[in-house]
Scaffold this active site. Structure first.
Site, short mmCIF file in Angstrom:
data_model
loop_
_atom_site.label_atom_id
_atom_site.label_comp_id
_atom_site.label_asym_id
_atom_site.label_seq_id
_atom_site.Cartn_x
_atom_site.Cartn_y
_atom_site.Cartn_z
N GLY A 190 0.79 -1.23 0.00
CA GLY A 190 0.00 0.00 0.00
C GLY A 190 0.82 1.28 0.00
CB SER A 210 4.97 7.18 -5.35
OG SER A 210 5.09 6.49 -6.57
CB ILE A 218 12.37 -6.49 -1.45
CG1 ILE A 218 11.22 -5.78 -0.70
CG2 ILE A 218 13.73 -6.17 -0.83
CD1 ILE A 218 11.15 -4.26 -0.87
N PRO A 260 20.20 10.72 -3.85
CG PRO A 260 20.94 12.93 -3.45
CD PRO A 260 20.30 11.74 -2.78
CD GLU A 272 17.33 4.10 -4.43
OE1 GLU A 272 17.35 4.59 -3.29
OE2 GLU A 272 16.45 3.31 -4.81
NE ARG A 273 15.32 9.41 -6.54
CZ ARG A 273 14.55 9.98 -5.66
NH1 ARG A 273 14.76 11.25 -5.32
NH2 ARG A 273 13.55 9.34 -5.09
N GLY A 306 13.30 3.21 -7.94
CA GLY A 306 14.17 4.33 -7.51
C GLY A 306 13.41 5.65 -7.46
C1 FAD Z 1 11.79 -4.71 -10.46
C2 FAD Z 1 11.55 -3.81 -9.29
C3 FAD Z 1 12.49 -3.73 -8.29
C4 FAD Z 1 12.25 -2.92 -7.17
N1 FAD Z 1 13.16 -2.91 -6.14
C5 FAD Z 1 12.82 -2.30 -4.97
C6 FAD Z 1 13.65 -2.45 -3.81
O1 FAD Z 1 14.71 -3.07 -3.85
N2 FAD Z 1 13.24 -1.87 -2.66
C7 FAD Z 1 12.07 -1.17 -2.57
O2 FAD Z 1 11.77 -0.68 -1.49
N3 FAD Z 1 11.28 -1.00 -3.65
C8 FAD Z 1 11.62 -1.56 -4.85
N4 FAD Z 1 10.80 -1.43 -5.93
C9 FAD Z 1 9.57 -0.65 -5.81
C10 FAD Z 1 9.59 0.65 -6.59
O3 FAD Z 1 10.47 1.57 -6.01
C11 FAD Z 1 8.14 1.15 -6.64
O4 FAD Z 1 7.44 0.26 -7.51
C12 FAD Z 1 8.03 2.59 -7.14
O5 FAD Z 1 8.55 3.48 -6.19
C13 FAD Z 1 6.57 2.98 -7.43
O6 FAD Z 1 5.72 2.66 -6.38
P1 FAD Z 1 4.37 1.84 -6.70
O7 FAD Z 1 4.74 0.65 -7.48
O8 FAD Z 1 3.64 1.65 -5.42
O9 FAD Z 1 3.55 2.79 -7.65
P2 FAD Z 1 2.51 3.94 -7.21
O10 FAD Z 1 3.14 4.80 -6.18
O11 FAD Z 1 1.22 3.30 -6.89
O12 FAD Z 1 2.39 4.76 -8.57
C14 FAD Z 1 1.47 4.40 -9.62
C15 FAD Z 1 1.55 5.50 -10.68
O13 FAD Z 1 1.14 6.74 -10.10
C16 FAD Z 1 2.14 7.72 -10.31
N5 FAD Z 1 2.18 8.64 -9.18
C17 FAD Z 1 2.25 8.33 -7.86
N6 FAD Z 1 2.27 9.45 -7.12
C18 FAD Z 1 2.21 10.50 -8.00
C19 FAD Z 1 2.20 11.90 -7.86
N7 FAD Z 1 2.28 12.48 -6.65
N8 FAD Z 1 2.13 12.67 -8.97
C20 FAD Z 1 2.06 12.08 -10.20
N9 FAD Z 1 2.07 10.75 -10.39
C21 FAD Z 1 2.14 9.97 -9.30
C22 FAD Z 1 3.44 6.94 -10.43
O14 FAD Z 1 4.44 7.70 -11.13
C23 FAD Z 1 2.98 5.72 -11.22
O15 FAD Z 1 2.94 6.04 -12.57
C24 FAD Z 1 11.06 -2.17 -7.08
C25 FAD Z 1 10.13 -2.24 -8.13
C26 FAD Z 1 10.35 -3.05 -9.21
C27 FAD Z 1 9.31 -3.11 -10.29
#
Ligand code: FAD
Length: 390
Positions: free
Chosen positions: A140, A143, A168, A253, A255-256, A376
């Site tokens: 849940g 972002s 993860i 920074p 990480e990005r 990221g």
């Molecule tokens: C292969 C893979 C590896 C990963 N590795 C890790 C890891 O090692 N550790 C970890 O903690 N996480 C990891 N992640 C998670 C990743 O960081 C998240 O998937 C990412 O941050 C987006 O979160 P979400 O998937 O919940 O999307 P959401 O936050 O639900 O976003 C859905 C959409 O809404 C958009 N959105 C959300 N908020 C806004 C806003 N304020 N304004 C405009 N648009 C918005 C997003 O850009 C996206 O297009 C990984 C993900 C993948 C797919």
């Protein structure tokens, strides 16, 4: 002779890529080509690397390159991490989760760990005995990390950790996990802390599914569950609770930027492979390279990749000097990963139907590149951060 991704652009070597960085790059590339690439298909099928590969990477000096020698690392800088990340993408073993282990997890311990924590964890991360992961995202909360629900409650000299994480990286193999958790849910961001879980030492920790992704198949990406996991309070990162959000913001920074490193290096490999292919492939009685469309397309992509490389090198120089601001790092992450997607997609087009076949590396690159715009911090979130500086 095949075109070399490392020289396909012909940009000047940046000052930070000195002799020792070049030597590390060559050594990493040789190791990855000889020891990892021949087994890569096996890892793609297994949807995970094995511990042996991590241990070998440690023996070859690829783990914790920028950790000081007193903690078992190689005593380098981000320049050395960049060399390893670029070697991984130039060889095409993009699922090897070293960048996260080296450039994300180890720095949390190095920068916020106590002396005792650093001596306990970093040397074992440098050998590959401990494989690192960072667990921020929850079903849940992605972002919006303020929505994290995982909770750590103090119980004497332990925390009781409850919650679940998803997506993860290194999640099936990792045995040292930096967990983003609430120590005081009332305080929002100020009630967030980072707690290290050594999974071999605790009860109540469970790994969920190794998630079925469209790309980066060989990287294990997992759900994690914490059910009343008892973690010593000594595993908190930082001198007191509530510093987690600030620690995350300070480390983002790098990480990005490292996502930018992968982006540039993969774009270079895509170009190198495509240039070789269009010089071999015939259509309408000529080589595909002889069509003006092919030449113009590759001229455009080479120009844009060169702009990307110069921008990345400048960001890396600023980061090594300690001056890369979060806004510019967000620009690097968003723009370079978009560029990577464009270059790989347009290169695939020049392979025609063969580009859609998995036996051609460009097909895998197309699948692997997509996630760079998502993890990221999504590229939309990067634009939000950049917009705040206007
Ligand atoms: C292969 C893979 C590896 C990963 N590795 C890790 C890891 O090692 N550790 C970890 O903690 N996480 C990891 N992640 C998670 C990743 O960081 C998240 O998937 C990412 O941050 C987006 O979160 P979400 O998937 O919940 O999307 P959401 O936050 O639900 O976003 C859905 C959409 O809404 C958009 N959105 C959300 N908020 C806004 C806003 N304020 N304004 C405009 N648009 C918005 C997003 O850009 C996206 O297009 C990984 C993900 C993948 C797919």
């Amino acid at each position: 002779m095949a075109t070399d991704p490392a020289s396909v652009l012909g940009t000047a070597k940046p000052a930070w890529a000195g002799e020792d960085v070049a030597m590390l790059y060559d050594m990493a590339r040789r190791f990855l080509a000889e020891e990892i690439e021949p087994r890569y298909e096996e890892f793609e099928k297994a949807e995970s690397f094995d511990r042996e590969s991590w241990r070998k990477a440690g023996e070859h000096g690829l783990l914790c390159a920028s950790v000081p020698e007193e903690y078992g690392g190689a005593g380098g800088t981000y320049a050395h991490e960049s060399a390893i990340i670029e070697a991984i993408s130039h060889v095409g073993v993009d699922g090897f989760g070293i960048a996260l282990h080296n450039s994300i997890v180890a720095p949390y311990i190095l920068h916020y760990g106590s002396e005792e924590q650093k001596r306990r964890w970093l040397p074992r991360m440098a050998t590959g005995e401990l494989i690192g992961a960072i667990a921020m995202t929850e079903p849940g909360a992605g972002s919006d990390l303020q929505g994290v629900k995982t909770r750590a409650e103090k119980d004497g000299n332990h925390y009781r950790l409850n919650g679940s994480k998803t997506f993860i990286t290194n999640g099936q193999l990792a045995n040292l996990i930096v967990v983003v958790t609430k120590t005081d849910p009332e305080k929002g961001a100020k009630g967030t802390s980072l707690i290290v879980v050594e999974t071999d030492e605790v009860e109540g920790f469970e790994r969920g599914r190794n998630l079925d992704k469209i790309g980066l198949k060989s990287n294990d990406t997992s759900e994690l569950f914490f059910n009343d996991v008892r973690v010593p309070t000594a595993n908190l990162l930082g001198s007191e609770e509530g510093q987690g959000f600030v620690q995350l913001m300070q480390q983002l920074p790098q990480e990005r930027l490292q996502i930018g490193a992968t982006a540039v290096a993969m774009a270079e490999r895509a170009l190198a492979l495509t240039i070789d292919y269009v010089k071999e492939r015939n259509a309408f009685g000529q080589k595909v390279i002889d069509f003006q469309n092919t030449q113009f397309k590759l001229a455009e992509l080479k120009t844009e990749a060169t702009i990307g490389r110069v921008f990345y090198n400048d960001c890396a120089a600023r980061h090594i000097d300690g001056g890369l601001d979060p806004v510019t790092a967000s620009m690097a992450k968003y723009w370079l990963s978009d560029l990577q997607g464009k270059v790989v997609d347009e290169c695939l087009q020049l392979f025609g139907g063969y580009g859609y076949m998995n036996e051609y590396p460009i097909a895998r690159m197309y699948r692997d590149a997509r996630v760079q715009r998502i993890y990221g911090g999504t590229n939309e979130i990067m634009k939000l951060l950049i917009a705040r500086s206007l």
